[in-house]
Scaffold this motif. Structure first.
Motif, PDB file in Angstrom:
ATOM      1  N   PHE A   1      45.377  83.125  68.071  1.00 24.22           N
ATOM      2  CA  PHE A   1      45.816  84.105  67.088  1.00 24.22           C
ATOM      3  C   PHE A   1      46.014  85.466  67.737  1.00 24.22           C
ATOM      4  O   PHE A   1      45.394  85.791  68.747  1.00 24.22           O
ATOM      5  CB  PHE A   1      44.775  84.208  65.959  1.00 24.22           C
ATOM      6  CG  PHE A   1      44.516  82.891  65.276  1.00 24.22           C
ATOM      7  CD1 PHE A   1      45.265  82.515  64.174  1.00 24.22           C
ATOM      8  CD2 PHE A   1      43.544  82.023  65.756  1.00 24.22           C
ATOM      9  CE1 PHE A   1      45.038  81.287  63.558  1.00 24.22           C
ATOM     10  CE2 PHE A   1      43.309  80.799  65.146  1.00 24.22           C
ATOM     11  CZ  PHE A   1      44.068  80.430  64.043  1.00 24.22           C
TER      12      PHE A   1
ATOM     13  N   SER B   1      47.424  86.777  63.109  1.00 24.45           N
ATOM     14  CA  SER B   1      48.555  85.890  62.860  1.00 24.45           C
ATOM     15  C   SER B   1      48.512  84.749  63.879  1.00 24.45           C
ATOM     16  O   SER B   1      48.027  84.920  64.999  1.00 24.45           O
ATOM     17  CB  SER B   1      49.878  86.651  63.012  1.00 24.45           C
ATOM     18  OG  SER B   1      49.966  87.698  62.077  1.00 24.45           O
ATOM     19  N   GLN B   2      49.033  83.603  63.502  1.00 26.06           N
ATOM     20  CA  GLN B   2      49.099  82.491  64.437  1.00 26.06           C
ATOM     21  C   GLN B   2      50.077  82.822  65.567  1.00 26.06           C
ATOM     22  O   GLN B   2      51.156  83.334  65.321  1.00 26.06           O
ATOM     23  CB  GLN B   2      49.573  81.220  63.726  1.00 26.06           C
ATOM     24  CG  GLN B   2      48.627  80.704  62.668  1.00 26.06           C
ATOM     25  CD  GLN B   2      49.159  79.449  61.986  1.00 26.06           C
ATOM     26  OE1 GLN B   2      50.249  78.975  62.293  1.00 26.06           O
ATOM     27  NE2 GLN B   2      48.386  78.913  61.063  1.00 26.06           N
TER      28      GLN B   2
ATOM     29  N   HIS C   1      50.274  78.291  68.782  1.00 28.78           N
ATOM     30  CA  HIS C   1      49.369  77.676  67.815  1.00 28.78           C
ATOM     31  C   HIS C   1      50.157  76.806  66.844  1.00 28.78           C
ATOM     32  O   HIS C   1      49.682  75.761  66.399  1.00 28.78           O
ATOM     33  CB  HIS C   1      48.596  78.749  67.051  1.00 28.78           C
ATOM     34  CG  HIS C   1      47.529  78.195  66.145  1.00 28.78           C
ATOM     35  ND1 HIS C   1      46.326  77.731  66.627  1.00 28.78           N
ATOM     36  CD2 HIS C   1      47.487  78.013  64.802  1.00 28.78           C
ATOM     37  CE1 HIS C   1      45.592  77.290  65.620  1.00 28.78           C
ATOM     38  NE2 HIS C   1      46.272  77.449  64.497  1.00 28.78           N
ATOM     39  N   GLN C   2      51.356  77.252  66.527  1.00 25.49           N
ATOM     40  CA  GLN C   2      52.217  76.466  65.650  1.00 25.49           C
ATOM     41  C   GLN C   2      52.901  75.317  66.399  1.00 25.49           C
ATOM     42  O   GLN C   2      53.238  74.293  65.810  1.00 25.49           O
ATOM     43  CB  GLN C   2      53.288  77.374  65.047  1.00 25.49           C
ATOM     44  CG  GLN C   2      52.743  78.526  64.211  1.00 25.49           C
ATOM     45  CD  GLN C   2      53.828  79.500  63.809  1.00 25.49           C
ATOM     46  OE1 GLN C   2      54.909  79.095  63.412  1.00 25.49           O
ATOM     47  NE2 GLN C   2      53.551  80.790  63.942  1.00 25.49           N
TER      48      GLN C   2
END
Length: 501
Positions: free
Chosen positions: A277, A282-283, A287-288
């Protein structure tokens, strides 16, 4: 996609500045000293910079260990992104994961060699010399395990030897084992008035030289265990006289932390900043982009392993779901495939574990099982799993681990296992998830464990198994052309690292 650009480009100048700069716990100053003037840097500042760089290369997933997490069944690519066919089809090239070479040679090893050069003639600097020798060996091992033949005897001599020859991997292994012995001898033979490593600049062991010796022995153990299938005599000789008390034990993690914080992206733990993060929570894009691999998810699920929920997050249905590596199923969105979990993403200030205690204990367990060192394999296995649960923050970790190991399951219960070596290495694979996927990769190359490790199902994949090695980066073919070309055509699928059977 921006994700792919991020993964394949060399480390940016900003990141180079971060990890080559002097830092100390509490300040983490990324601007001093100037990394372009290493001769003006005192050993203590250069040590903290070098160790911080070691943590970055070992624990920044994007562009470094991404391939191993993917190939070893820990990660899959997100179904919401594309552009990853080169990795998913095993068509790696000389632009793939180049940080493993360029950054390690040009930044990390240069720093350690600078410490060696400035301290080798001053016995009062013996502790600095010893640590730098050990850490050079640590990184040269990984280079051999990833590329096989590499520059070693003529490396790191810019201005004297600008086009270093490549040494065969066996020669490098012999050399780094001597470097480890040299480092240990320097530390243990340091005079009473030797300069101590300042705890705030030794960002791994806080100046504890006994821990440095244990770490050195553990690195040696990891090196020689790769030789079990081709040069057992060397393994036995190098471990002769060593016992469990000589290696990293329970609670003795080799963990680097120069003062990681959430103050800004540059000061975050490298794994957190890479796949976790942002400072605003926020990601990150990675991470996504990286999702749970169905192979690992199924393993943990099938064996009632509570680490499942530490390695991976649950989705909206409260369950952990994985994706098959290479899948092109358009319905596998991030809403239904699990992300990286809170056990490995605990905080932006978490340690970077470059050789956790559980890995040392698994190495010892296999060595004891083979009769190379004193110790009881079953007891070492028990401690290794307990340490794995502990480091992931599992509730009531010891009890949970003991419950896991006493199931009526030949995959988790040592007493029920048939082939003890396969059993131990399988369990090591289960614990190394995202901590050290390269060692998992090495174990697979050495023993083909896990035997069921799947091949990518991405359309066009023809390889019978995962890659064996990486390709030399374009920088070598450009700047060290004759020596790089002399290595011939690199076969990442059928070629071998010298220690492979």
């Amino acid at each position: 996609m921006f994700q792919r650009i991020k993964s394949y480009l060399s480390v940016s100048s900003a990141l180079l500045l971060l990890v080559t700069a002097g830092c100390k716990k509490g300040t983490f100053d990324i601007n001093t000293p100037n990394p372009n003037q290493p001769s003006s840097v005192s050993p203590q500042f250069q040590l903290s910079a070098a160790l911080t760089a070691s943590a970055y290369a070992s624990f920044n997933a994007s562009g470094y260990t991404e391939f191993a997490n993917l190939y070893m069944g820990y990660w899959a690519f997100s179904g919401d992104y594309g552009g990853y066919g080169t990795t998913a089809t095993y068509n790696l090239n000389n632009g793939s994961y180049t940080g493993n070479w360029d950054y390690v040679y040009n930044t990390i090893l240069v720093n350690y060699q600078g410490i060696i050069n400035s301290s080798r003639k001053d016995v009062k600097q013996a502790n600095f010399f010893g640590v730098a020798e050990i850490m050079e060996a640590f990184h040269f091992q990984r280079l051999v395990d990833e590329y096989n033949n590499i520059p070693y005897t003529q490396a790191l001599q810019g201005g004297i030897v600008n086009y270093p020859k490549y040494d065969d991997g066996k020669t490098v292994y012999a050399g780094i084992l001597k470097q480890i012995d040299s480092g240990i001898a320097a530390i243990q033979g340091a005079p009473a008035d030797a300069v101590s490593l300042p705890s705030k600049y030794d960002v791994m062991f806080g100046g504890d030289m006994d821990m440095w010796v244990k770490f050195a022995n553990t690195v040696k153990l990891r090196i020689v265990m790769n030789l079990t299938q081709t040069d057992e005599a060397t393994t036995k000789a190098e471990l002769n006289g060593l016992g469990t008390g000589d290696f990293l034990g329970v609670g003795e993690d080799a963990a680097i932390n120069p003062g990681y914080s959430n103050a800004n992206a540059q000061q975050q733990n490298p794994f957190w900043g890479s796949v976790g993060f942002t400072p605003s929570n926020s990601q990150t894009g990675n991470h996504q982009f990286y999702r749970a691999n169905a192979y690992a998810v199924n393993f943990y699920s099938n064996h009632n392993d509570p680490r499942l929920n530490a390695f991976y997050d649950t989705t909206s249905d409260g369950q952990v779901h994985g994706r098959v590596f290479g899948s092109q199923n358009g319905a596998e969105h991030n809403t239904v495939i699990s992300a990286i979990g809170s056990g490995v993403l605990q905080s932006p200030s978490q340690n970077a574990y470059i050789l956790p205690a559980f890995e040392s204990l698994f190495l010892q367990a296999e060595a004891a099982q083979r009769g190379y060192i004193s110790g009881t394999a079953s007891a070492l296995y028990k401690s290794a799993v307990e340490e794995s649960f502990r480091i992931l923050g599992i509730d009531d970790a010891k009890t949970a681990a003991d419950t896991y190991m006493t199931q009526s399951d030949a995959v988790t219960n040592y007493s029920l296992a048939g082939d003890k070596i396969t059993f131990l290495v399988t369990q090591e694979w289960a614990a190394l998830n995202m901590f050290d996927p390269v060692t998992s990769w090495n174990n697979w190359k050495r023993l083909k464990v896990p035997a069921t490790l799947p091949v990518s199902i991405y359309p066009g994949t023809t390889a019978p198994h995962i890659p064996i090695r990486l390709i030399y980066p374009q920088s070598e073919y450009t700047a060290n052309t004759a020596n790089a070309n002399a290595q011939g055509t690199v076969d990442i699928i059928n070629g071998k690292i010298f220690w492979m059977p």
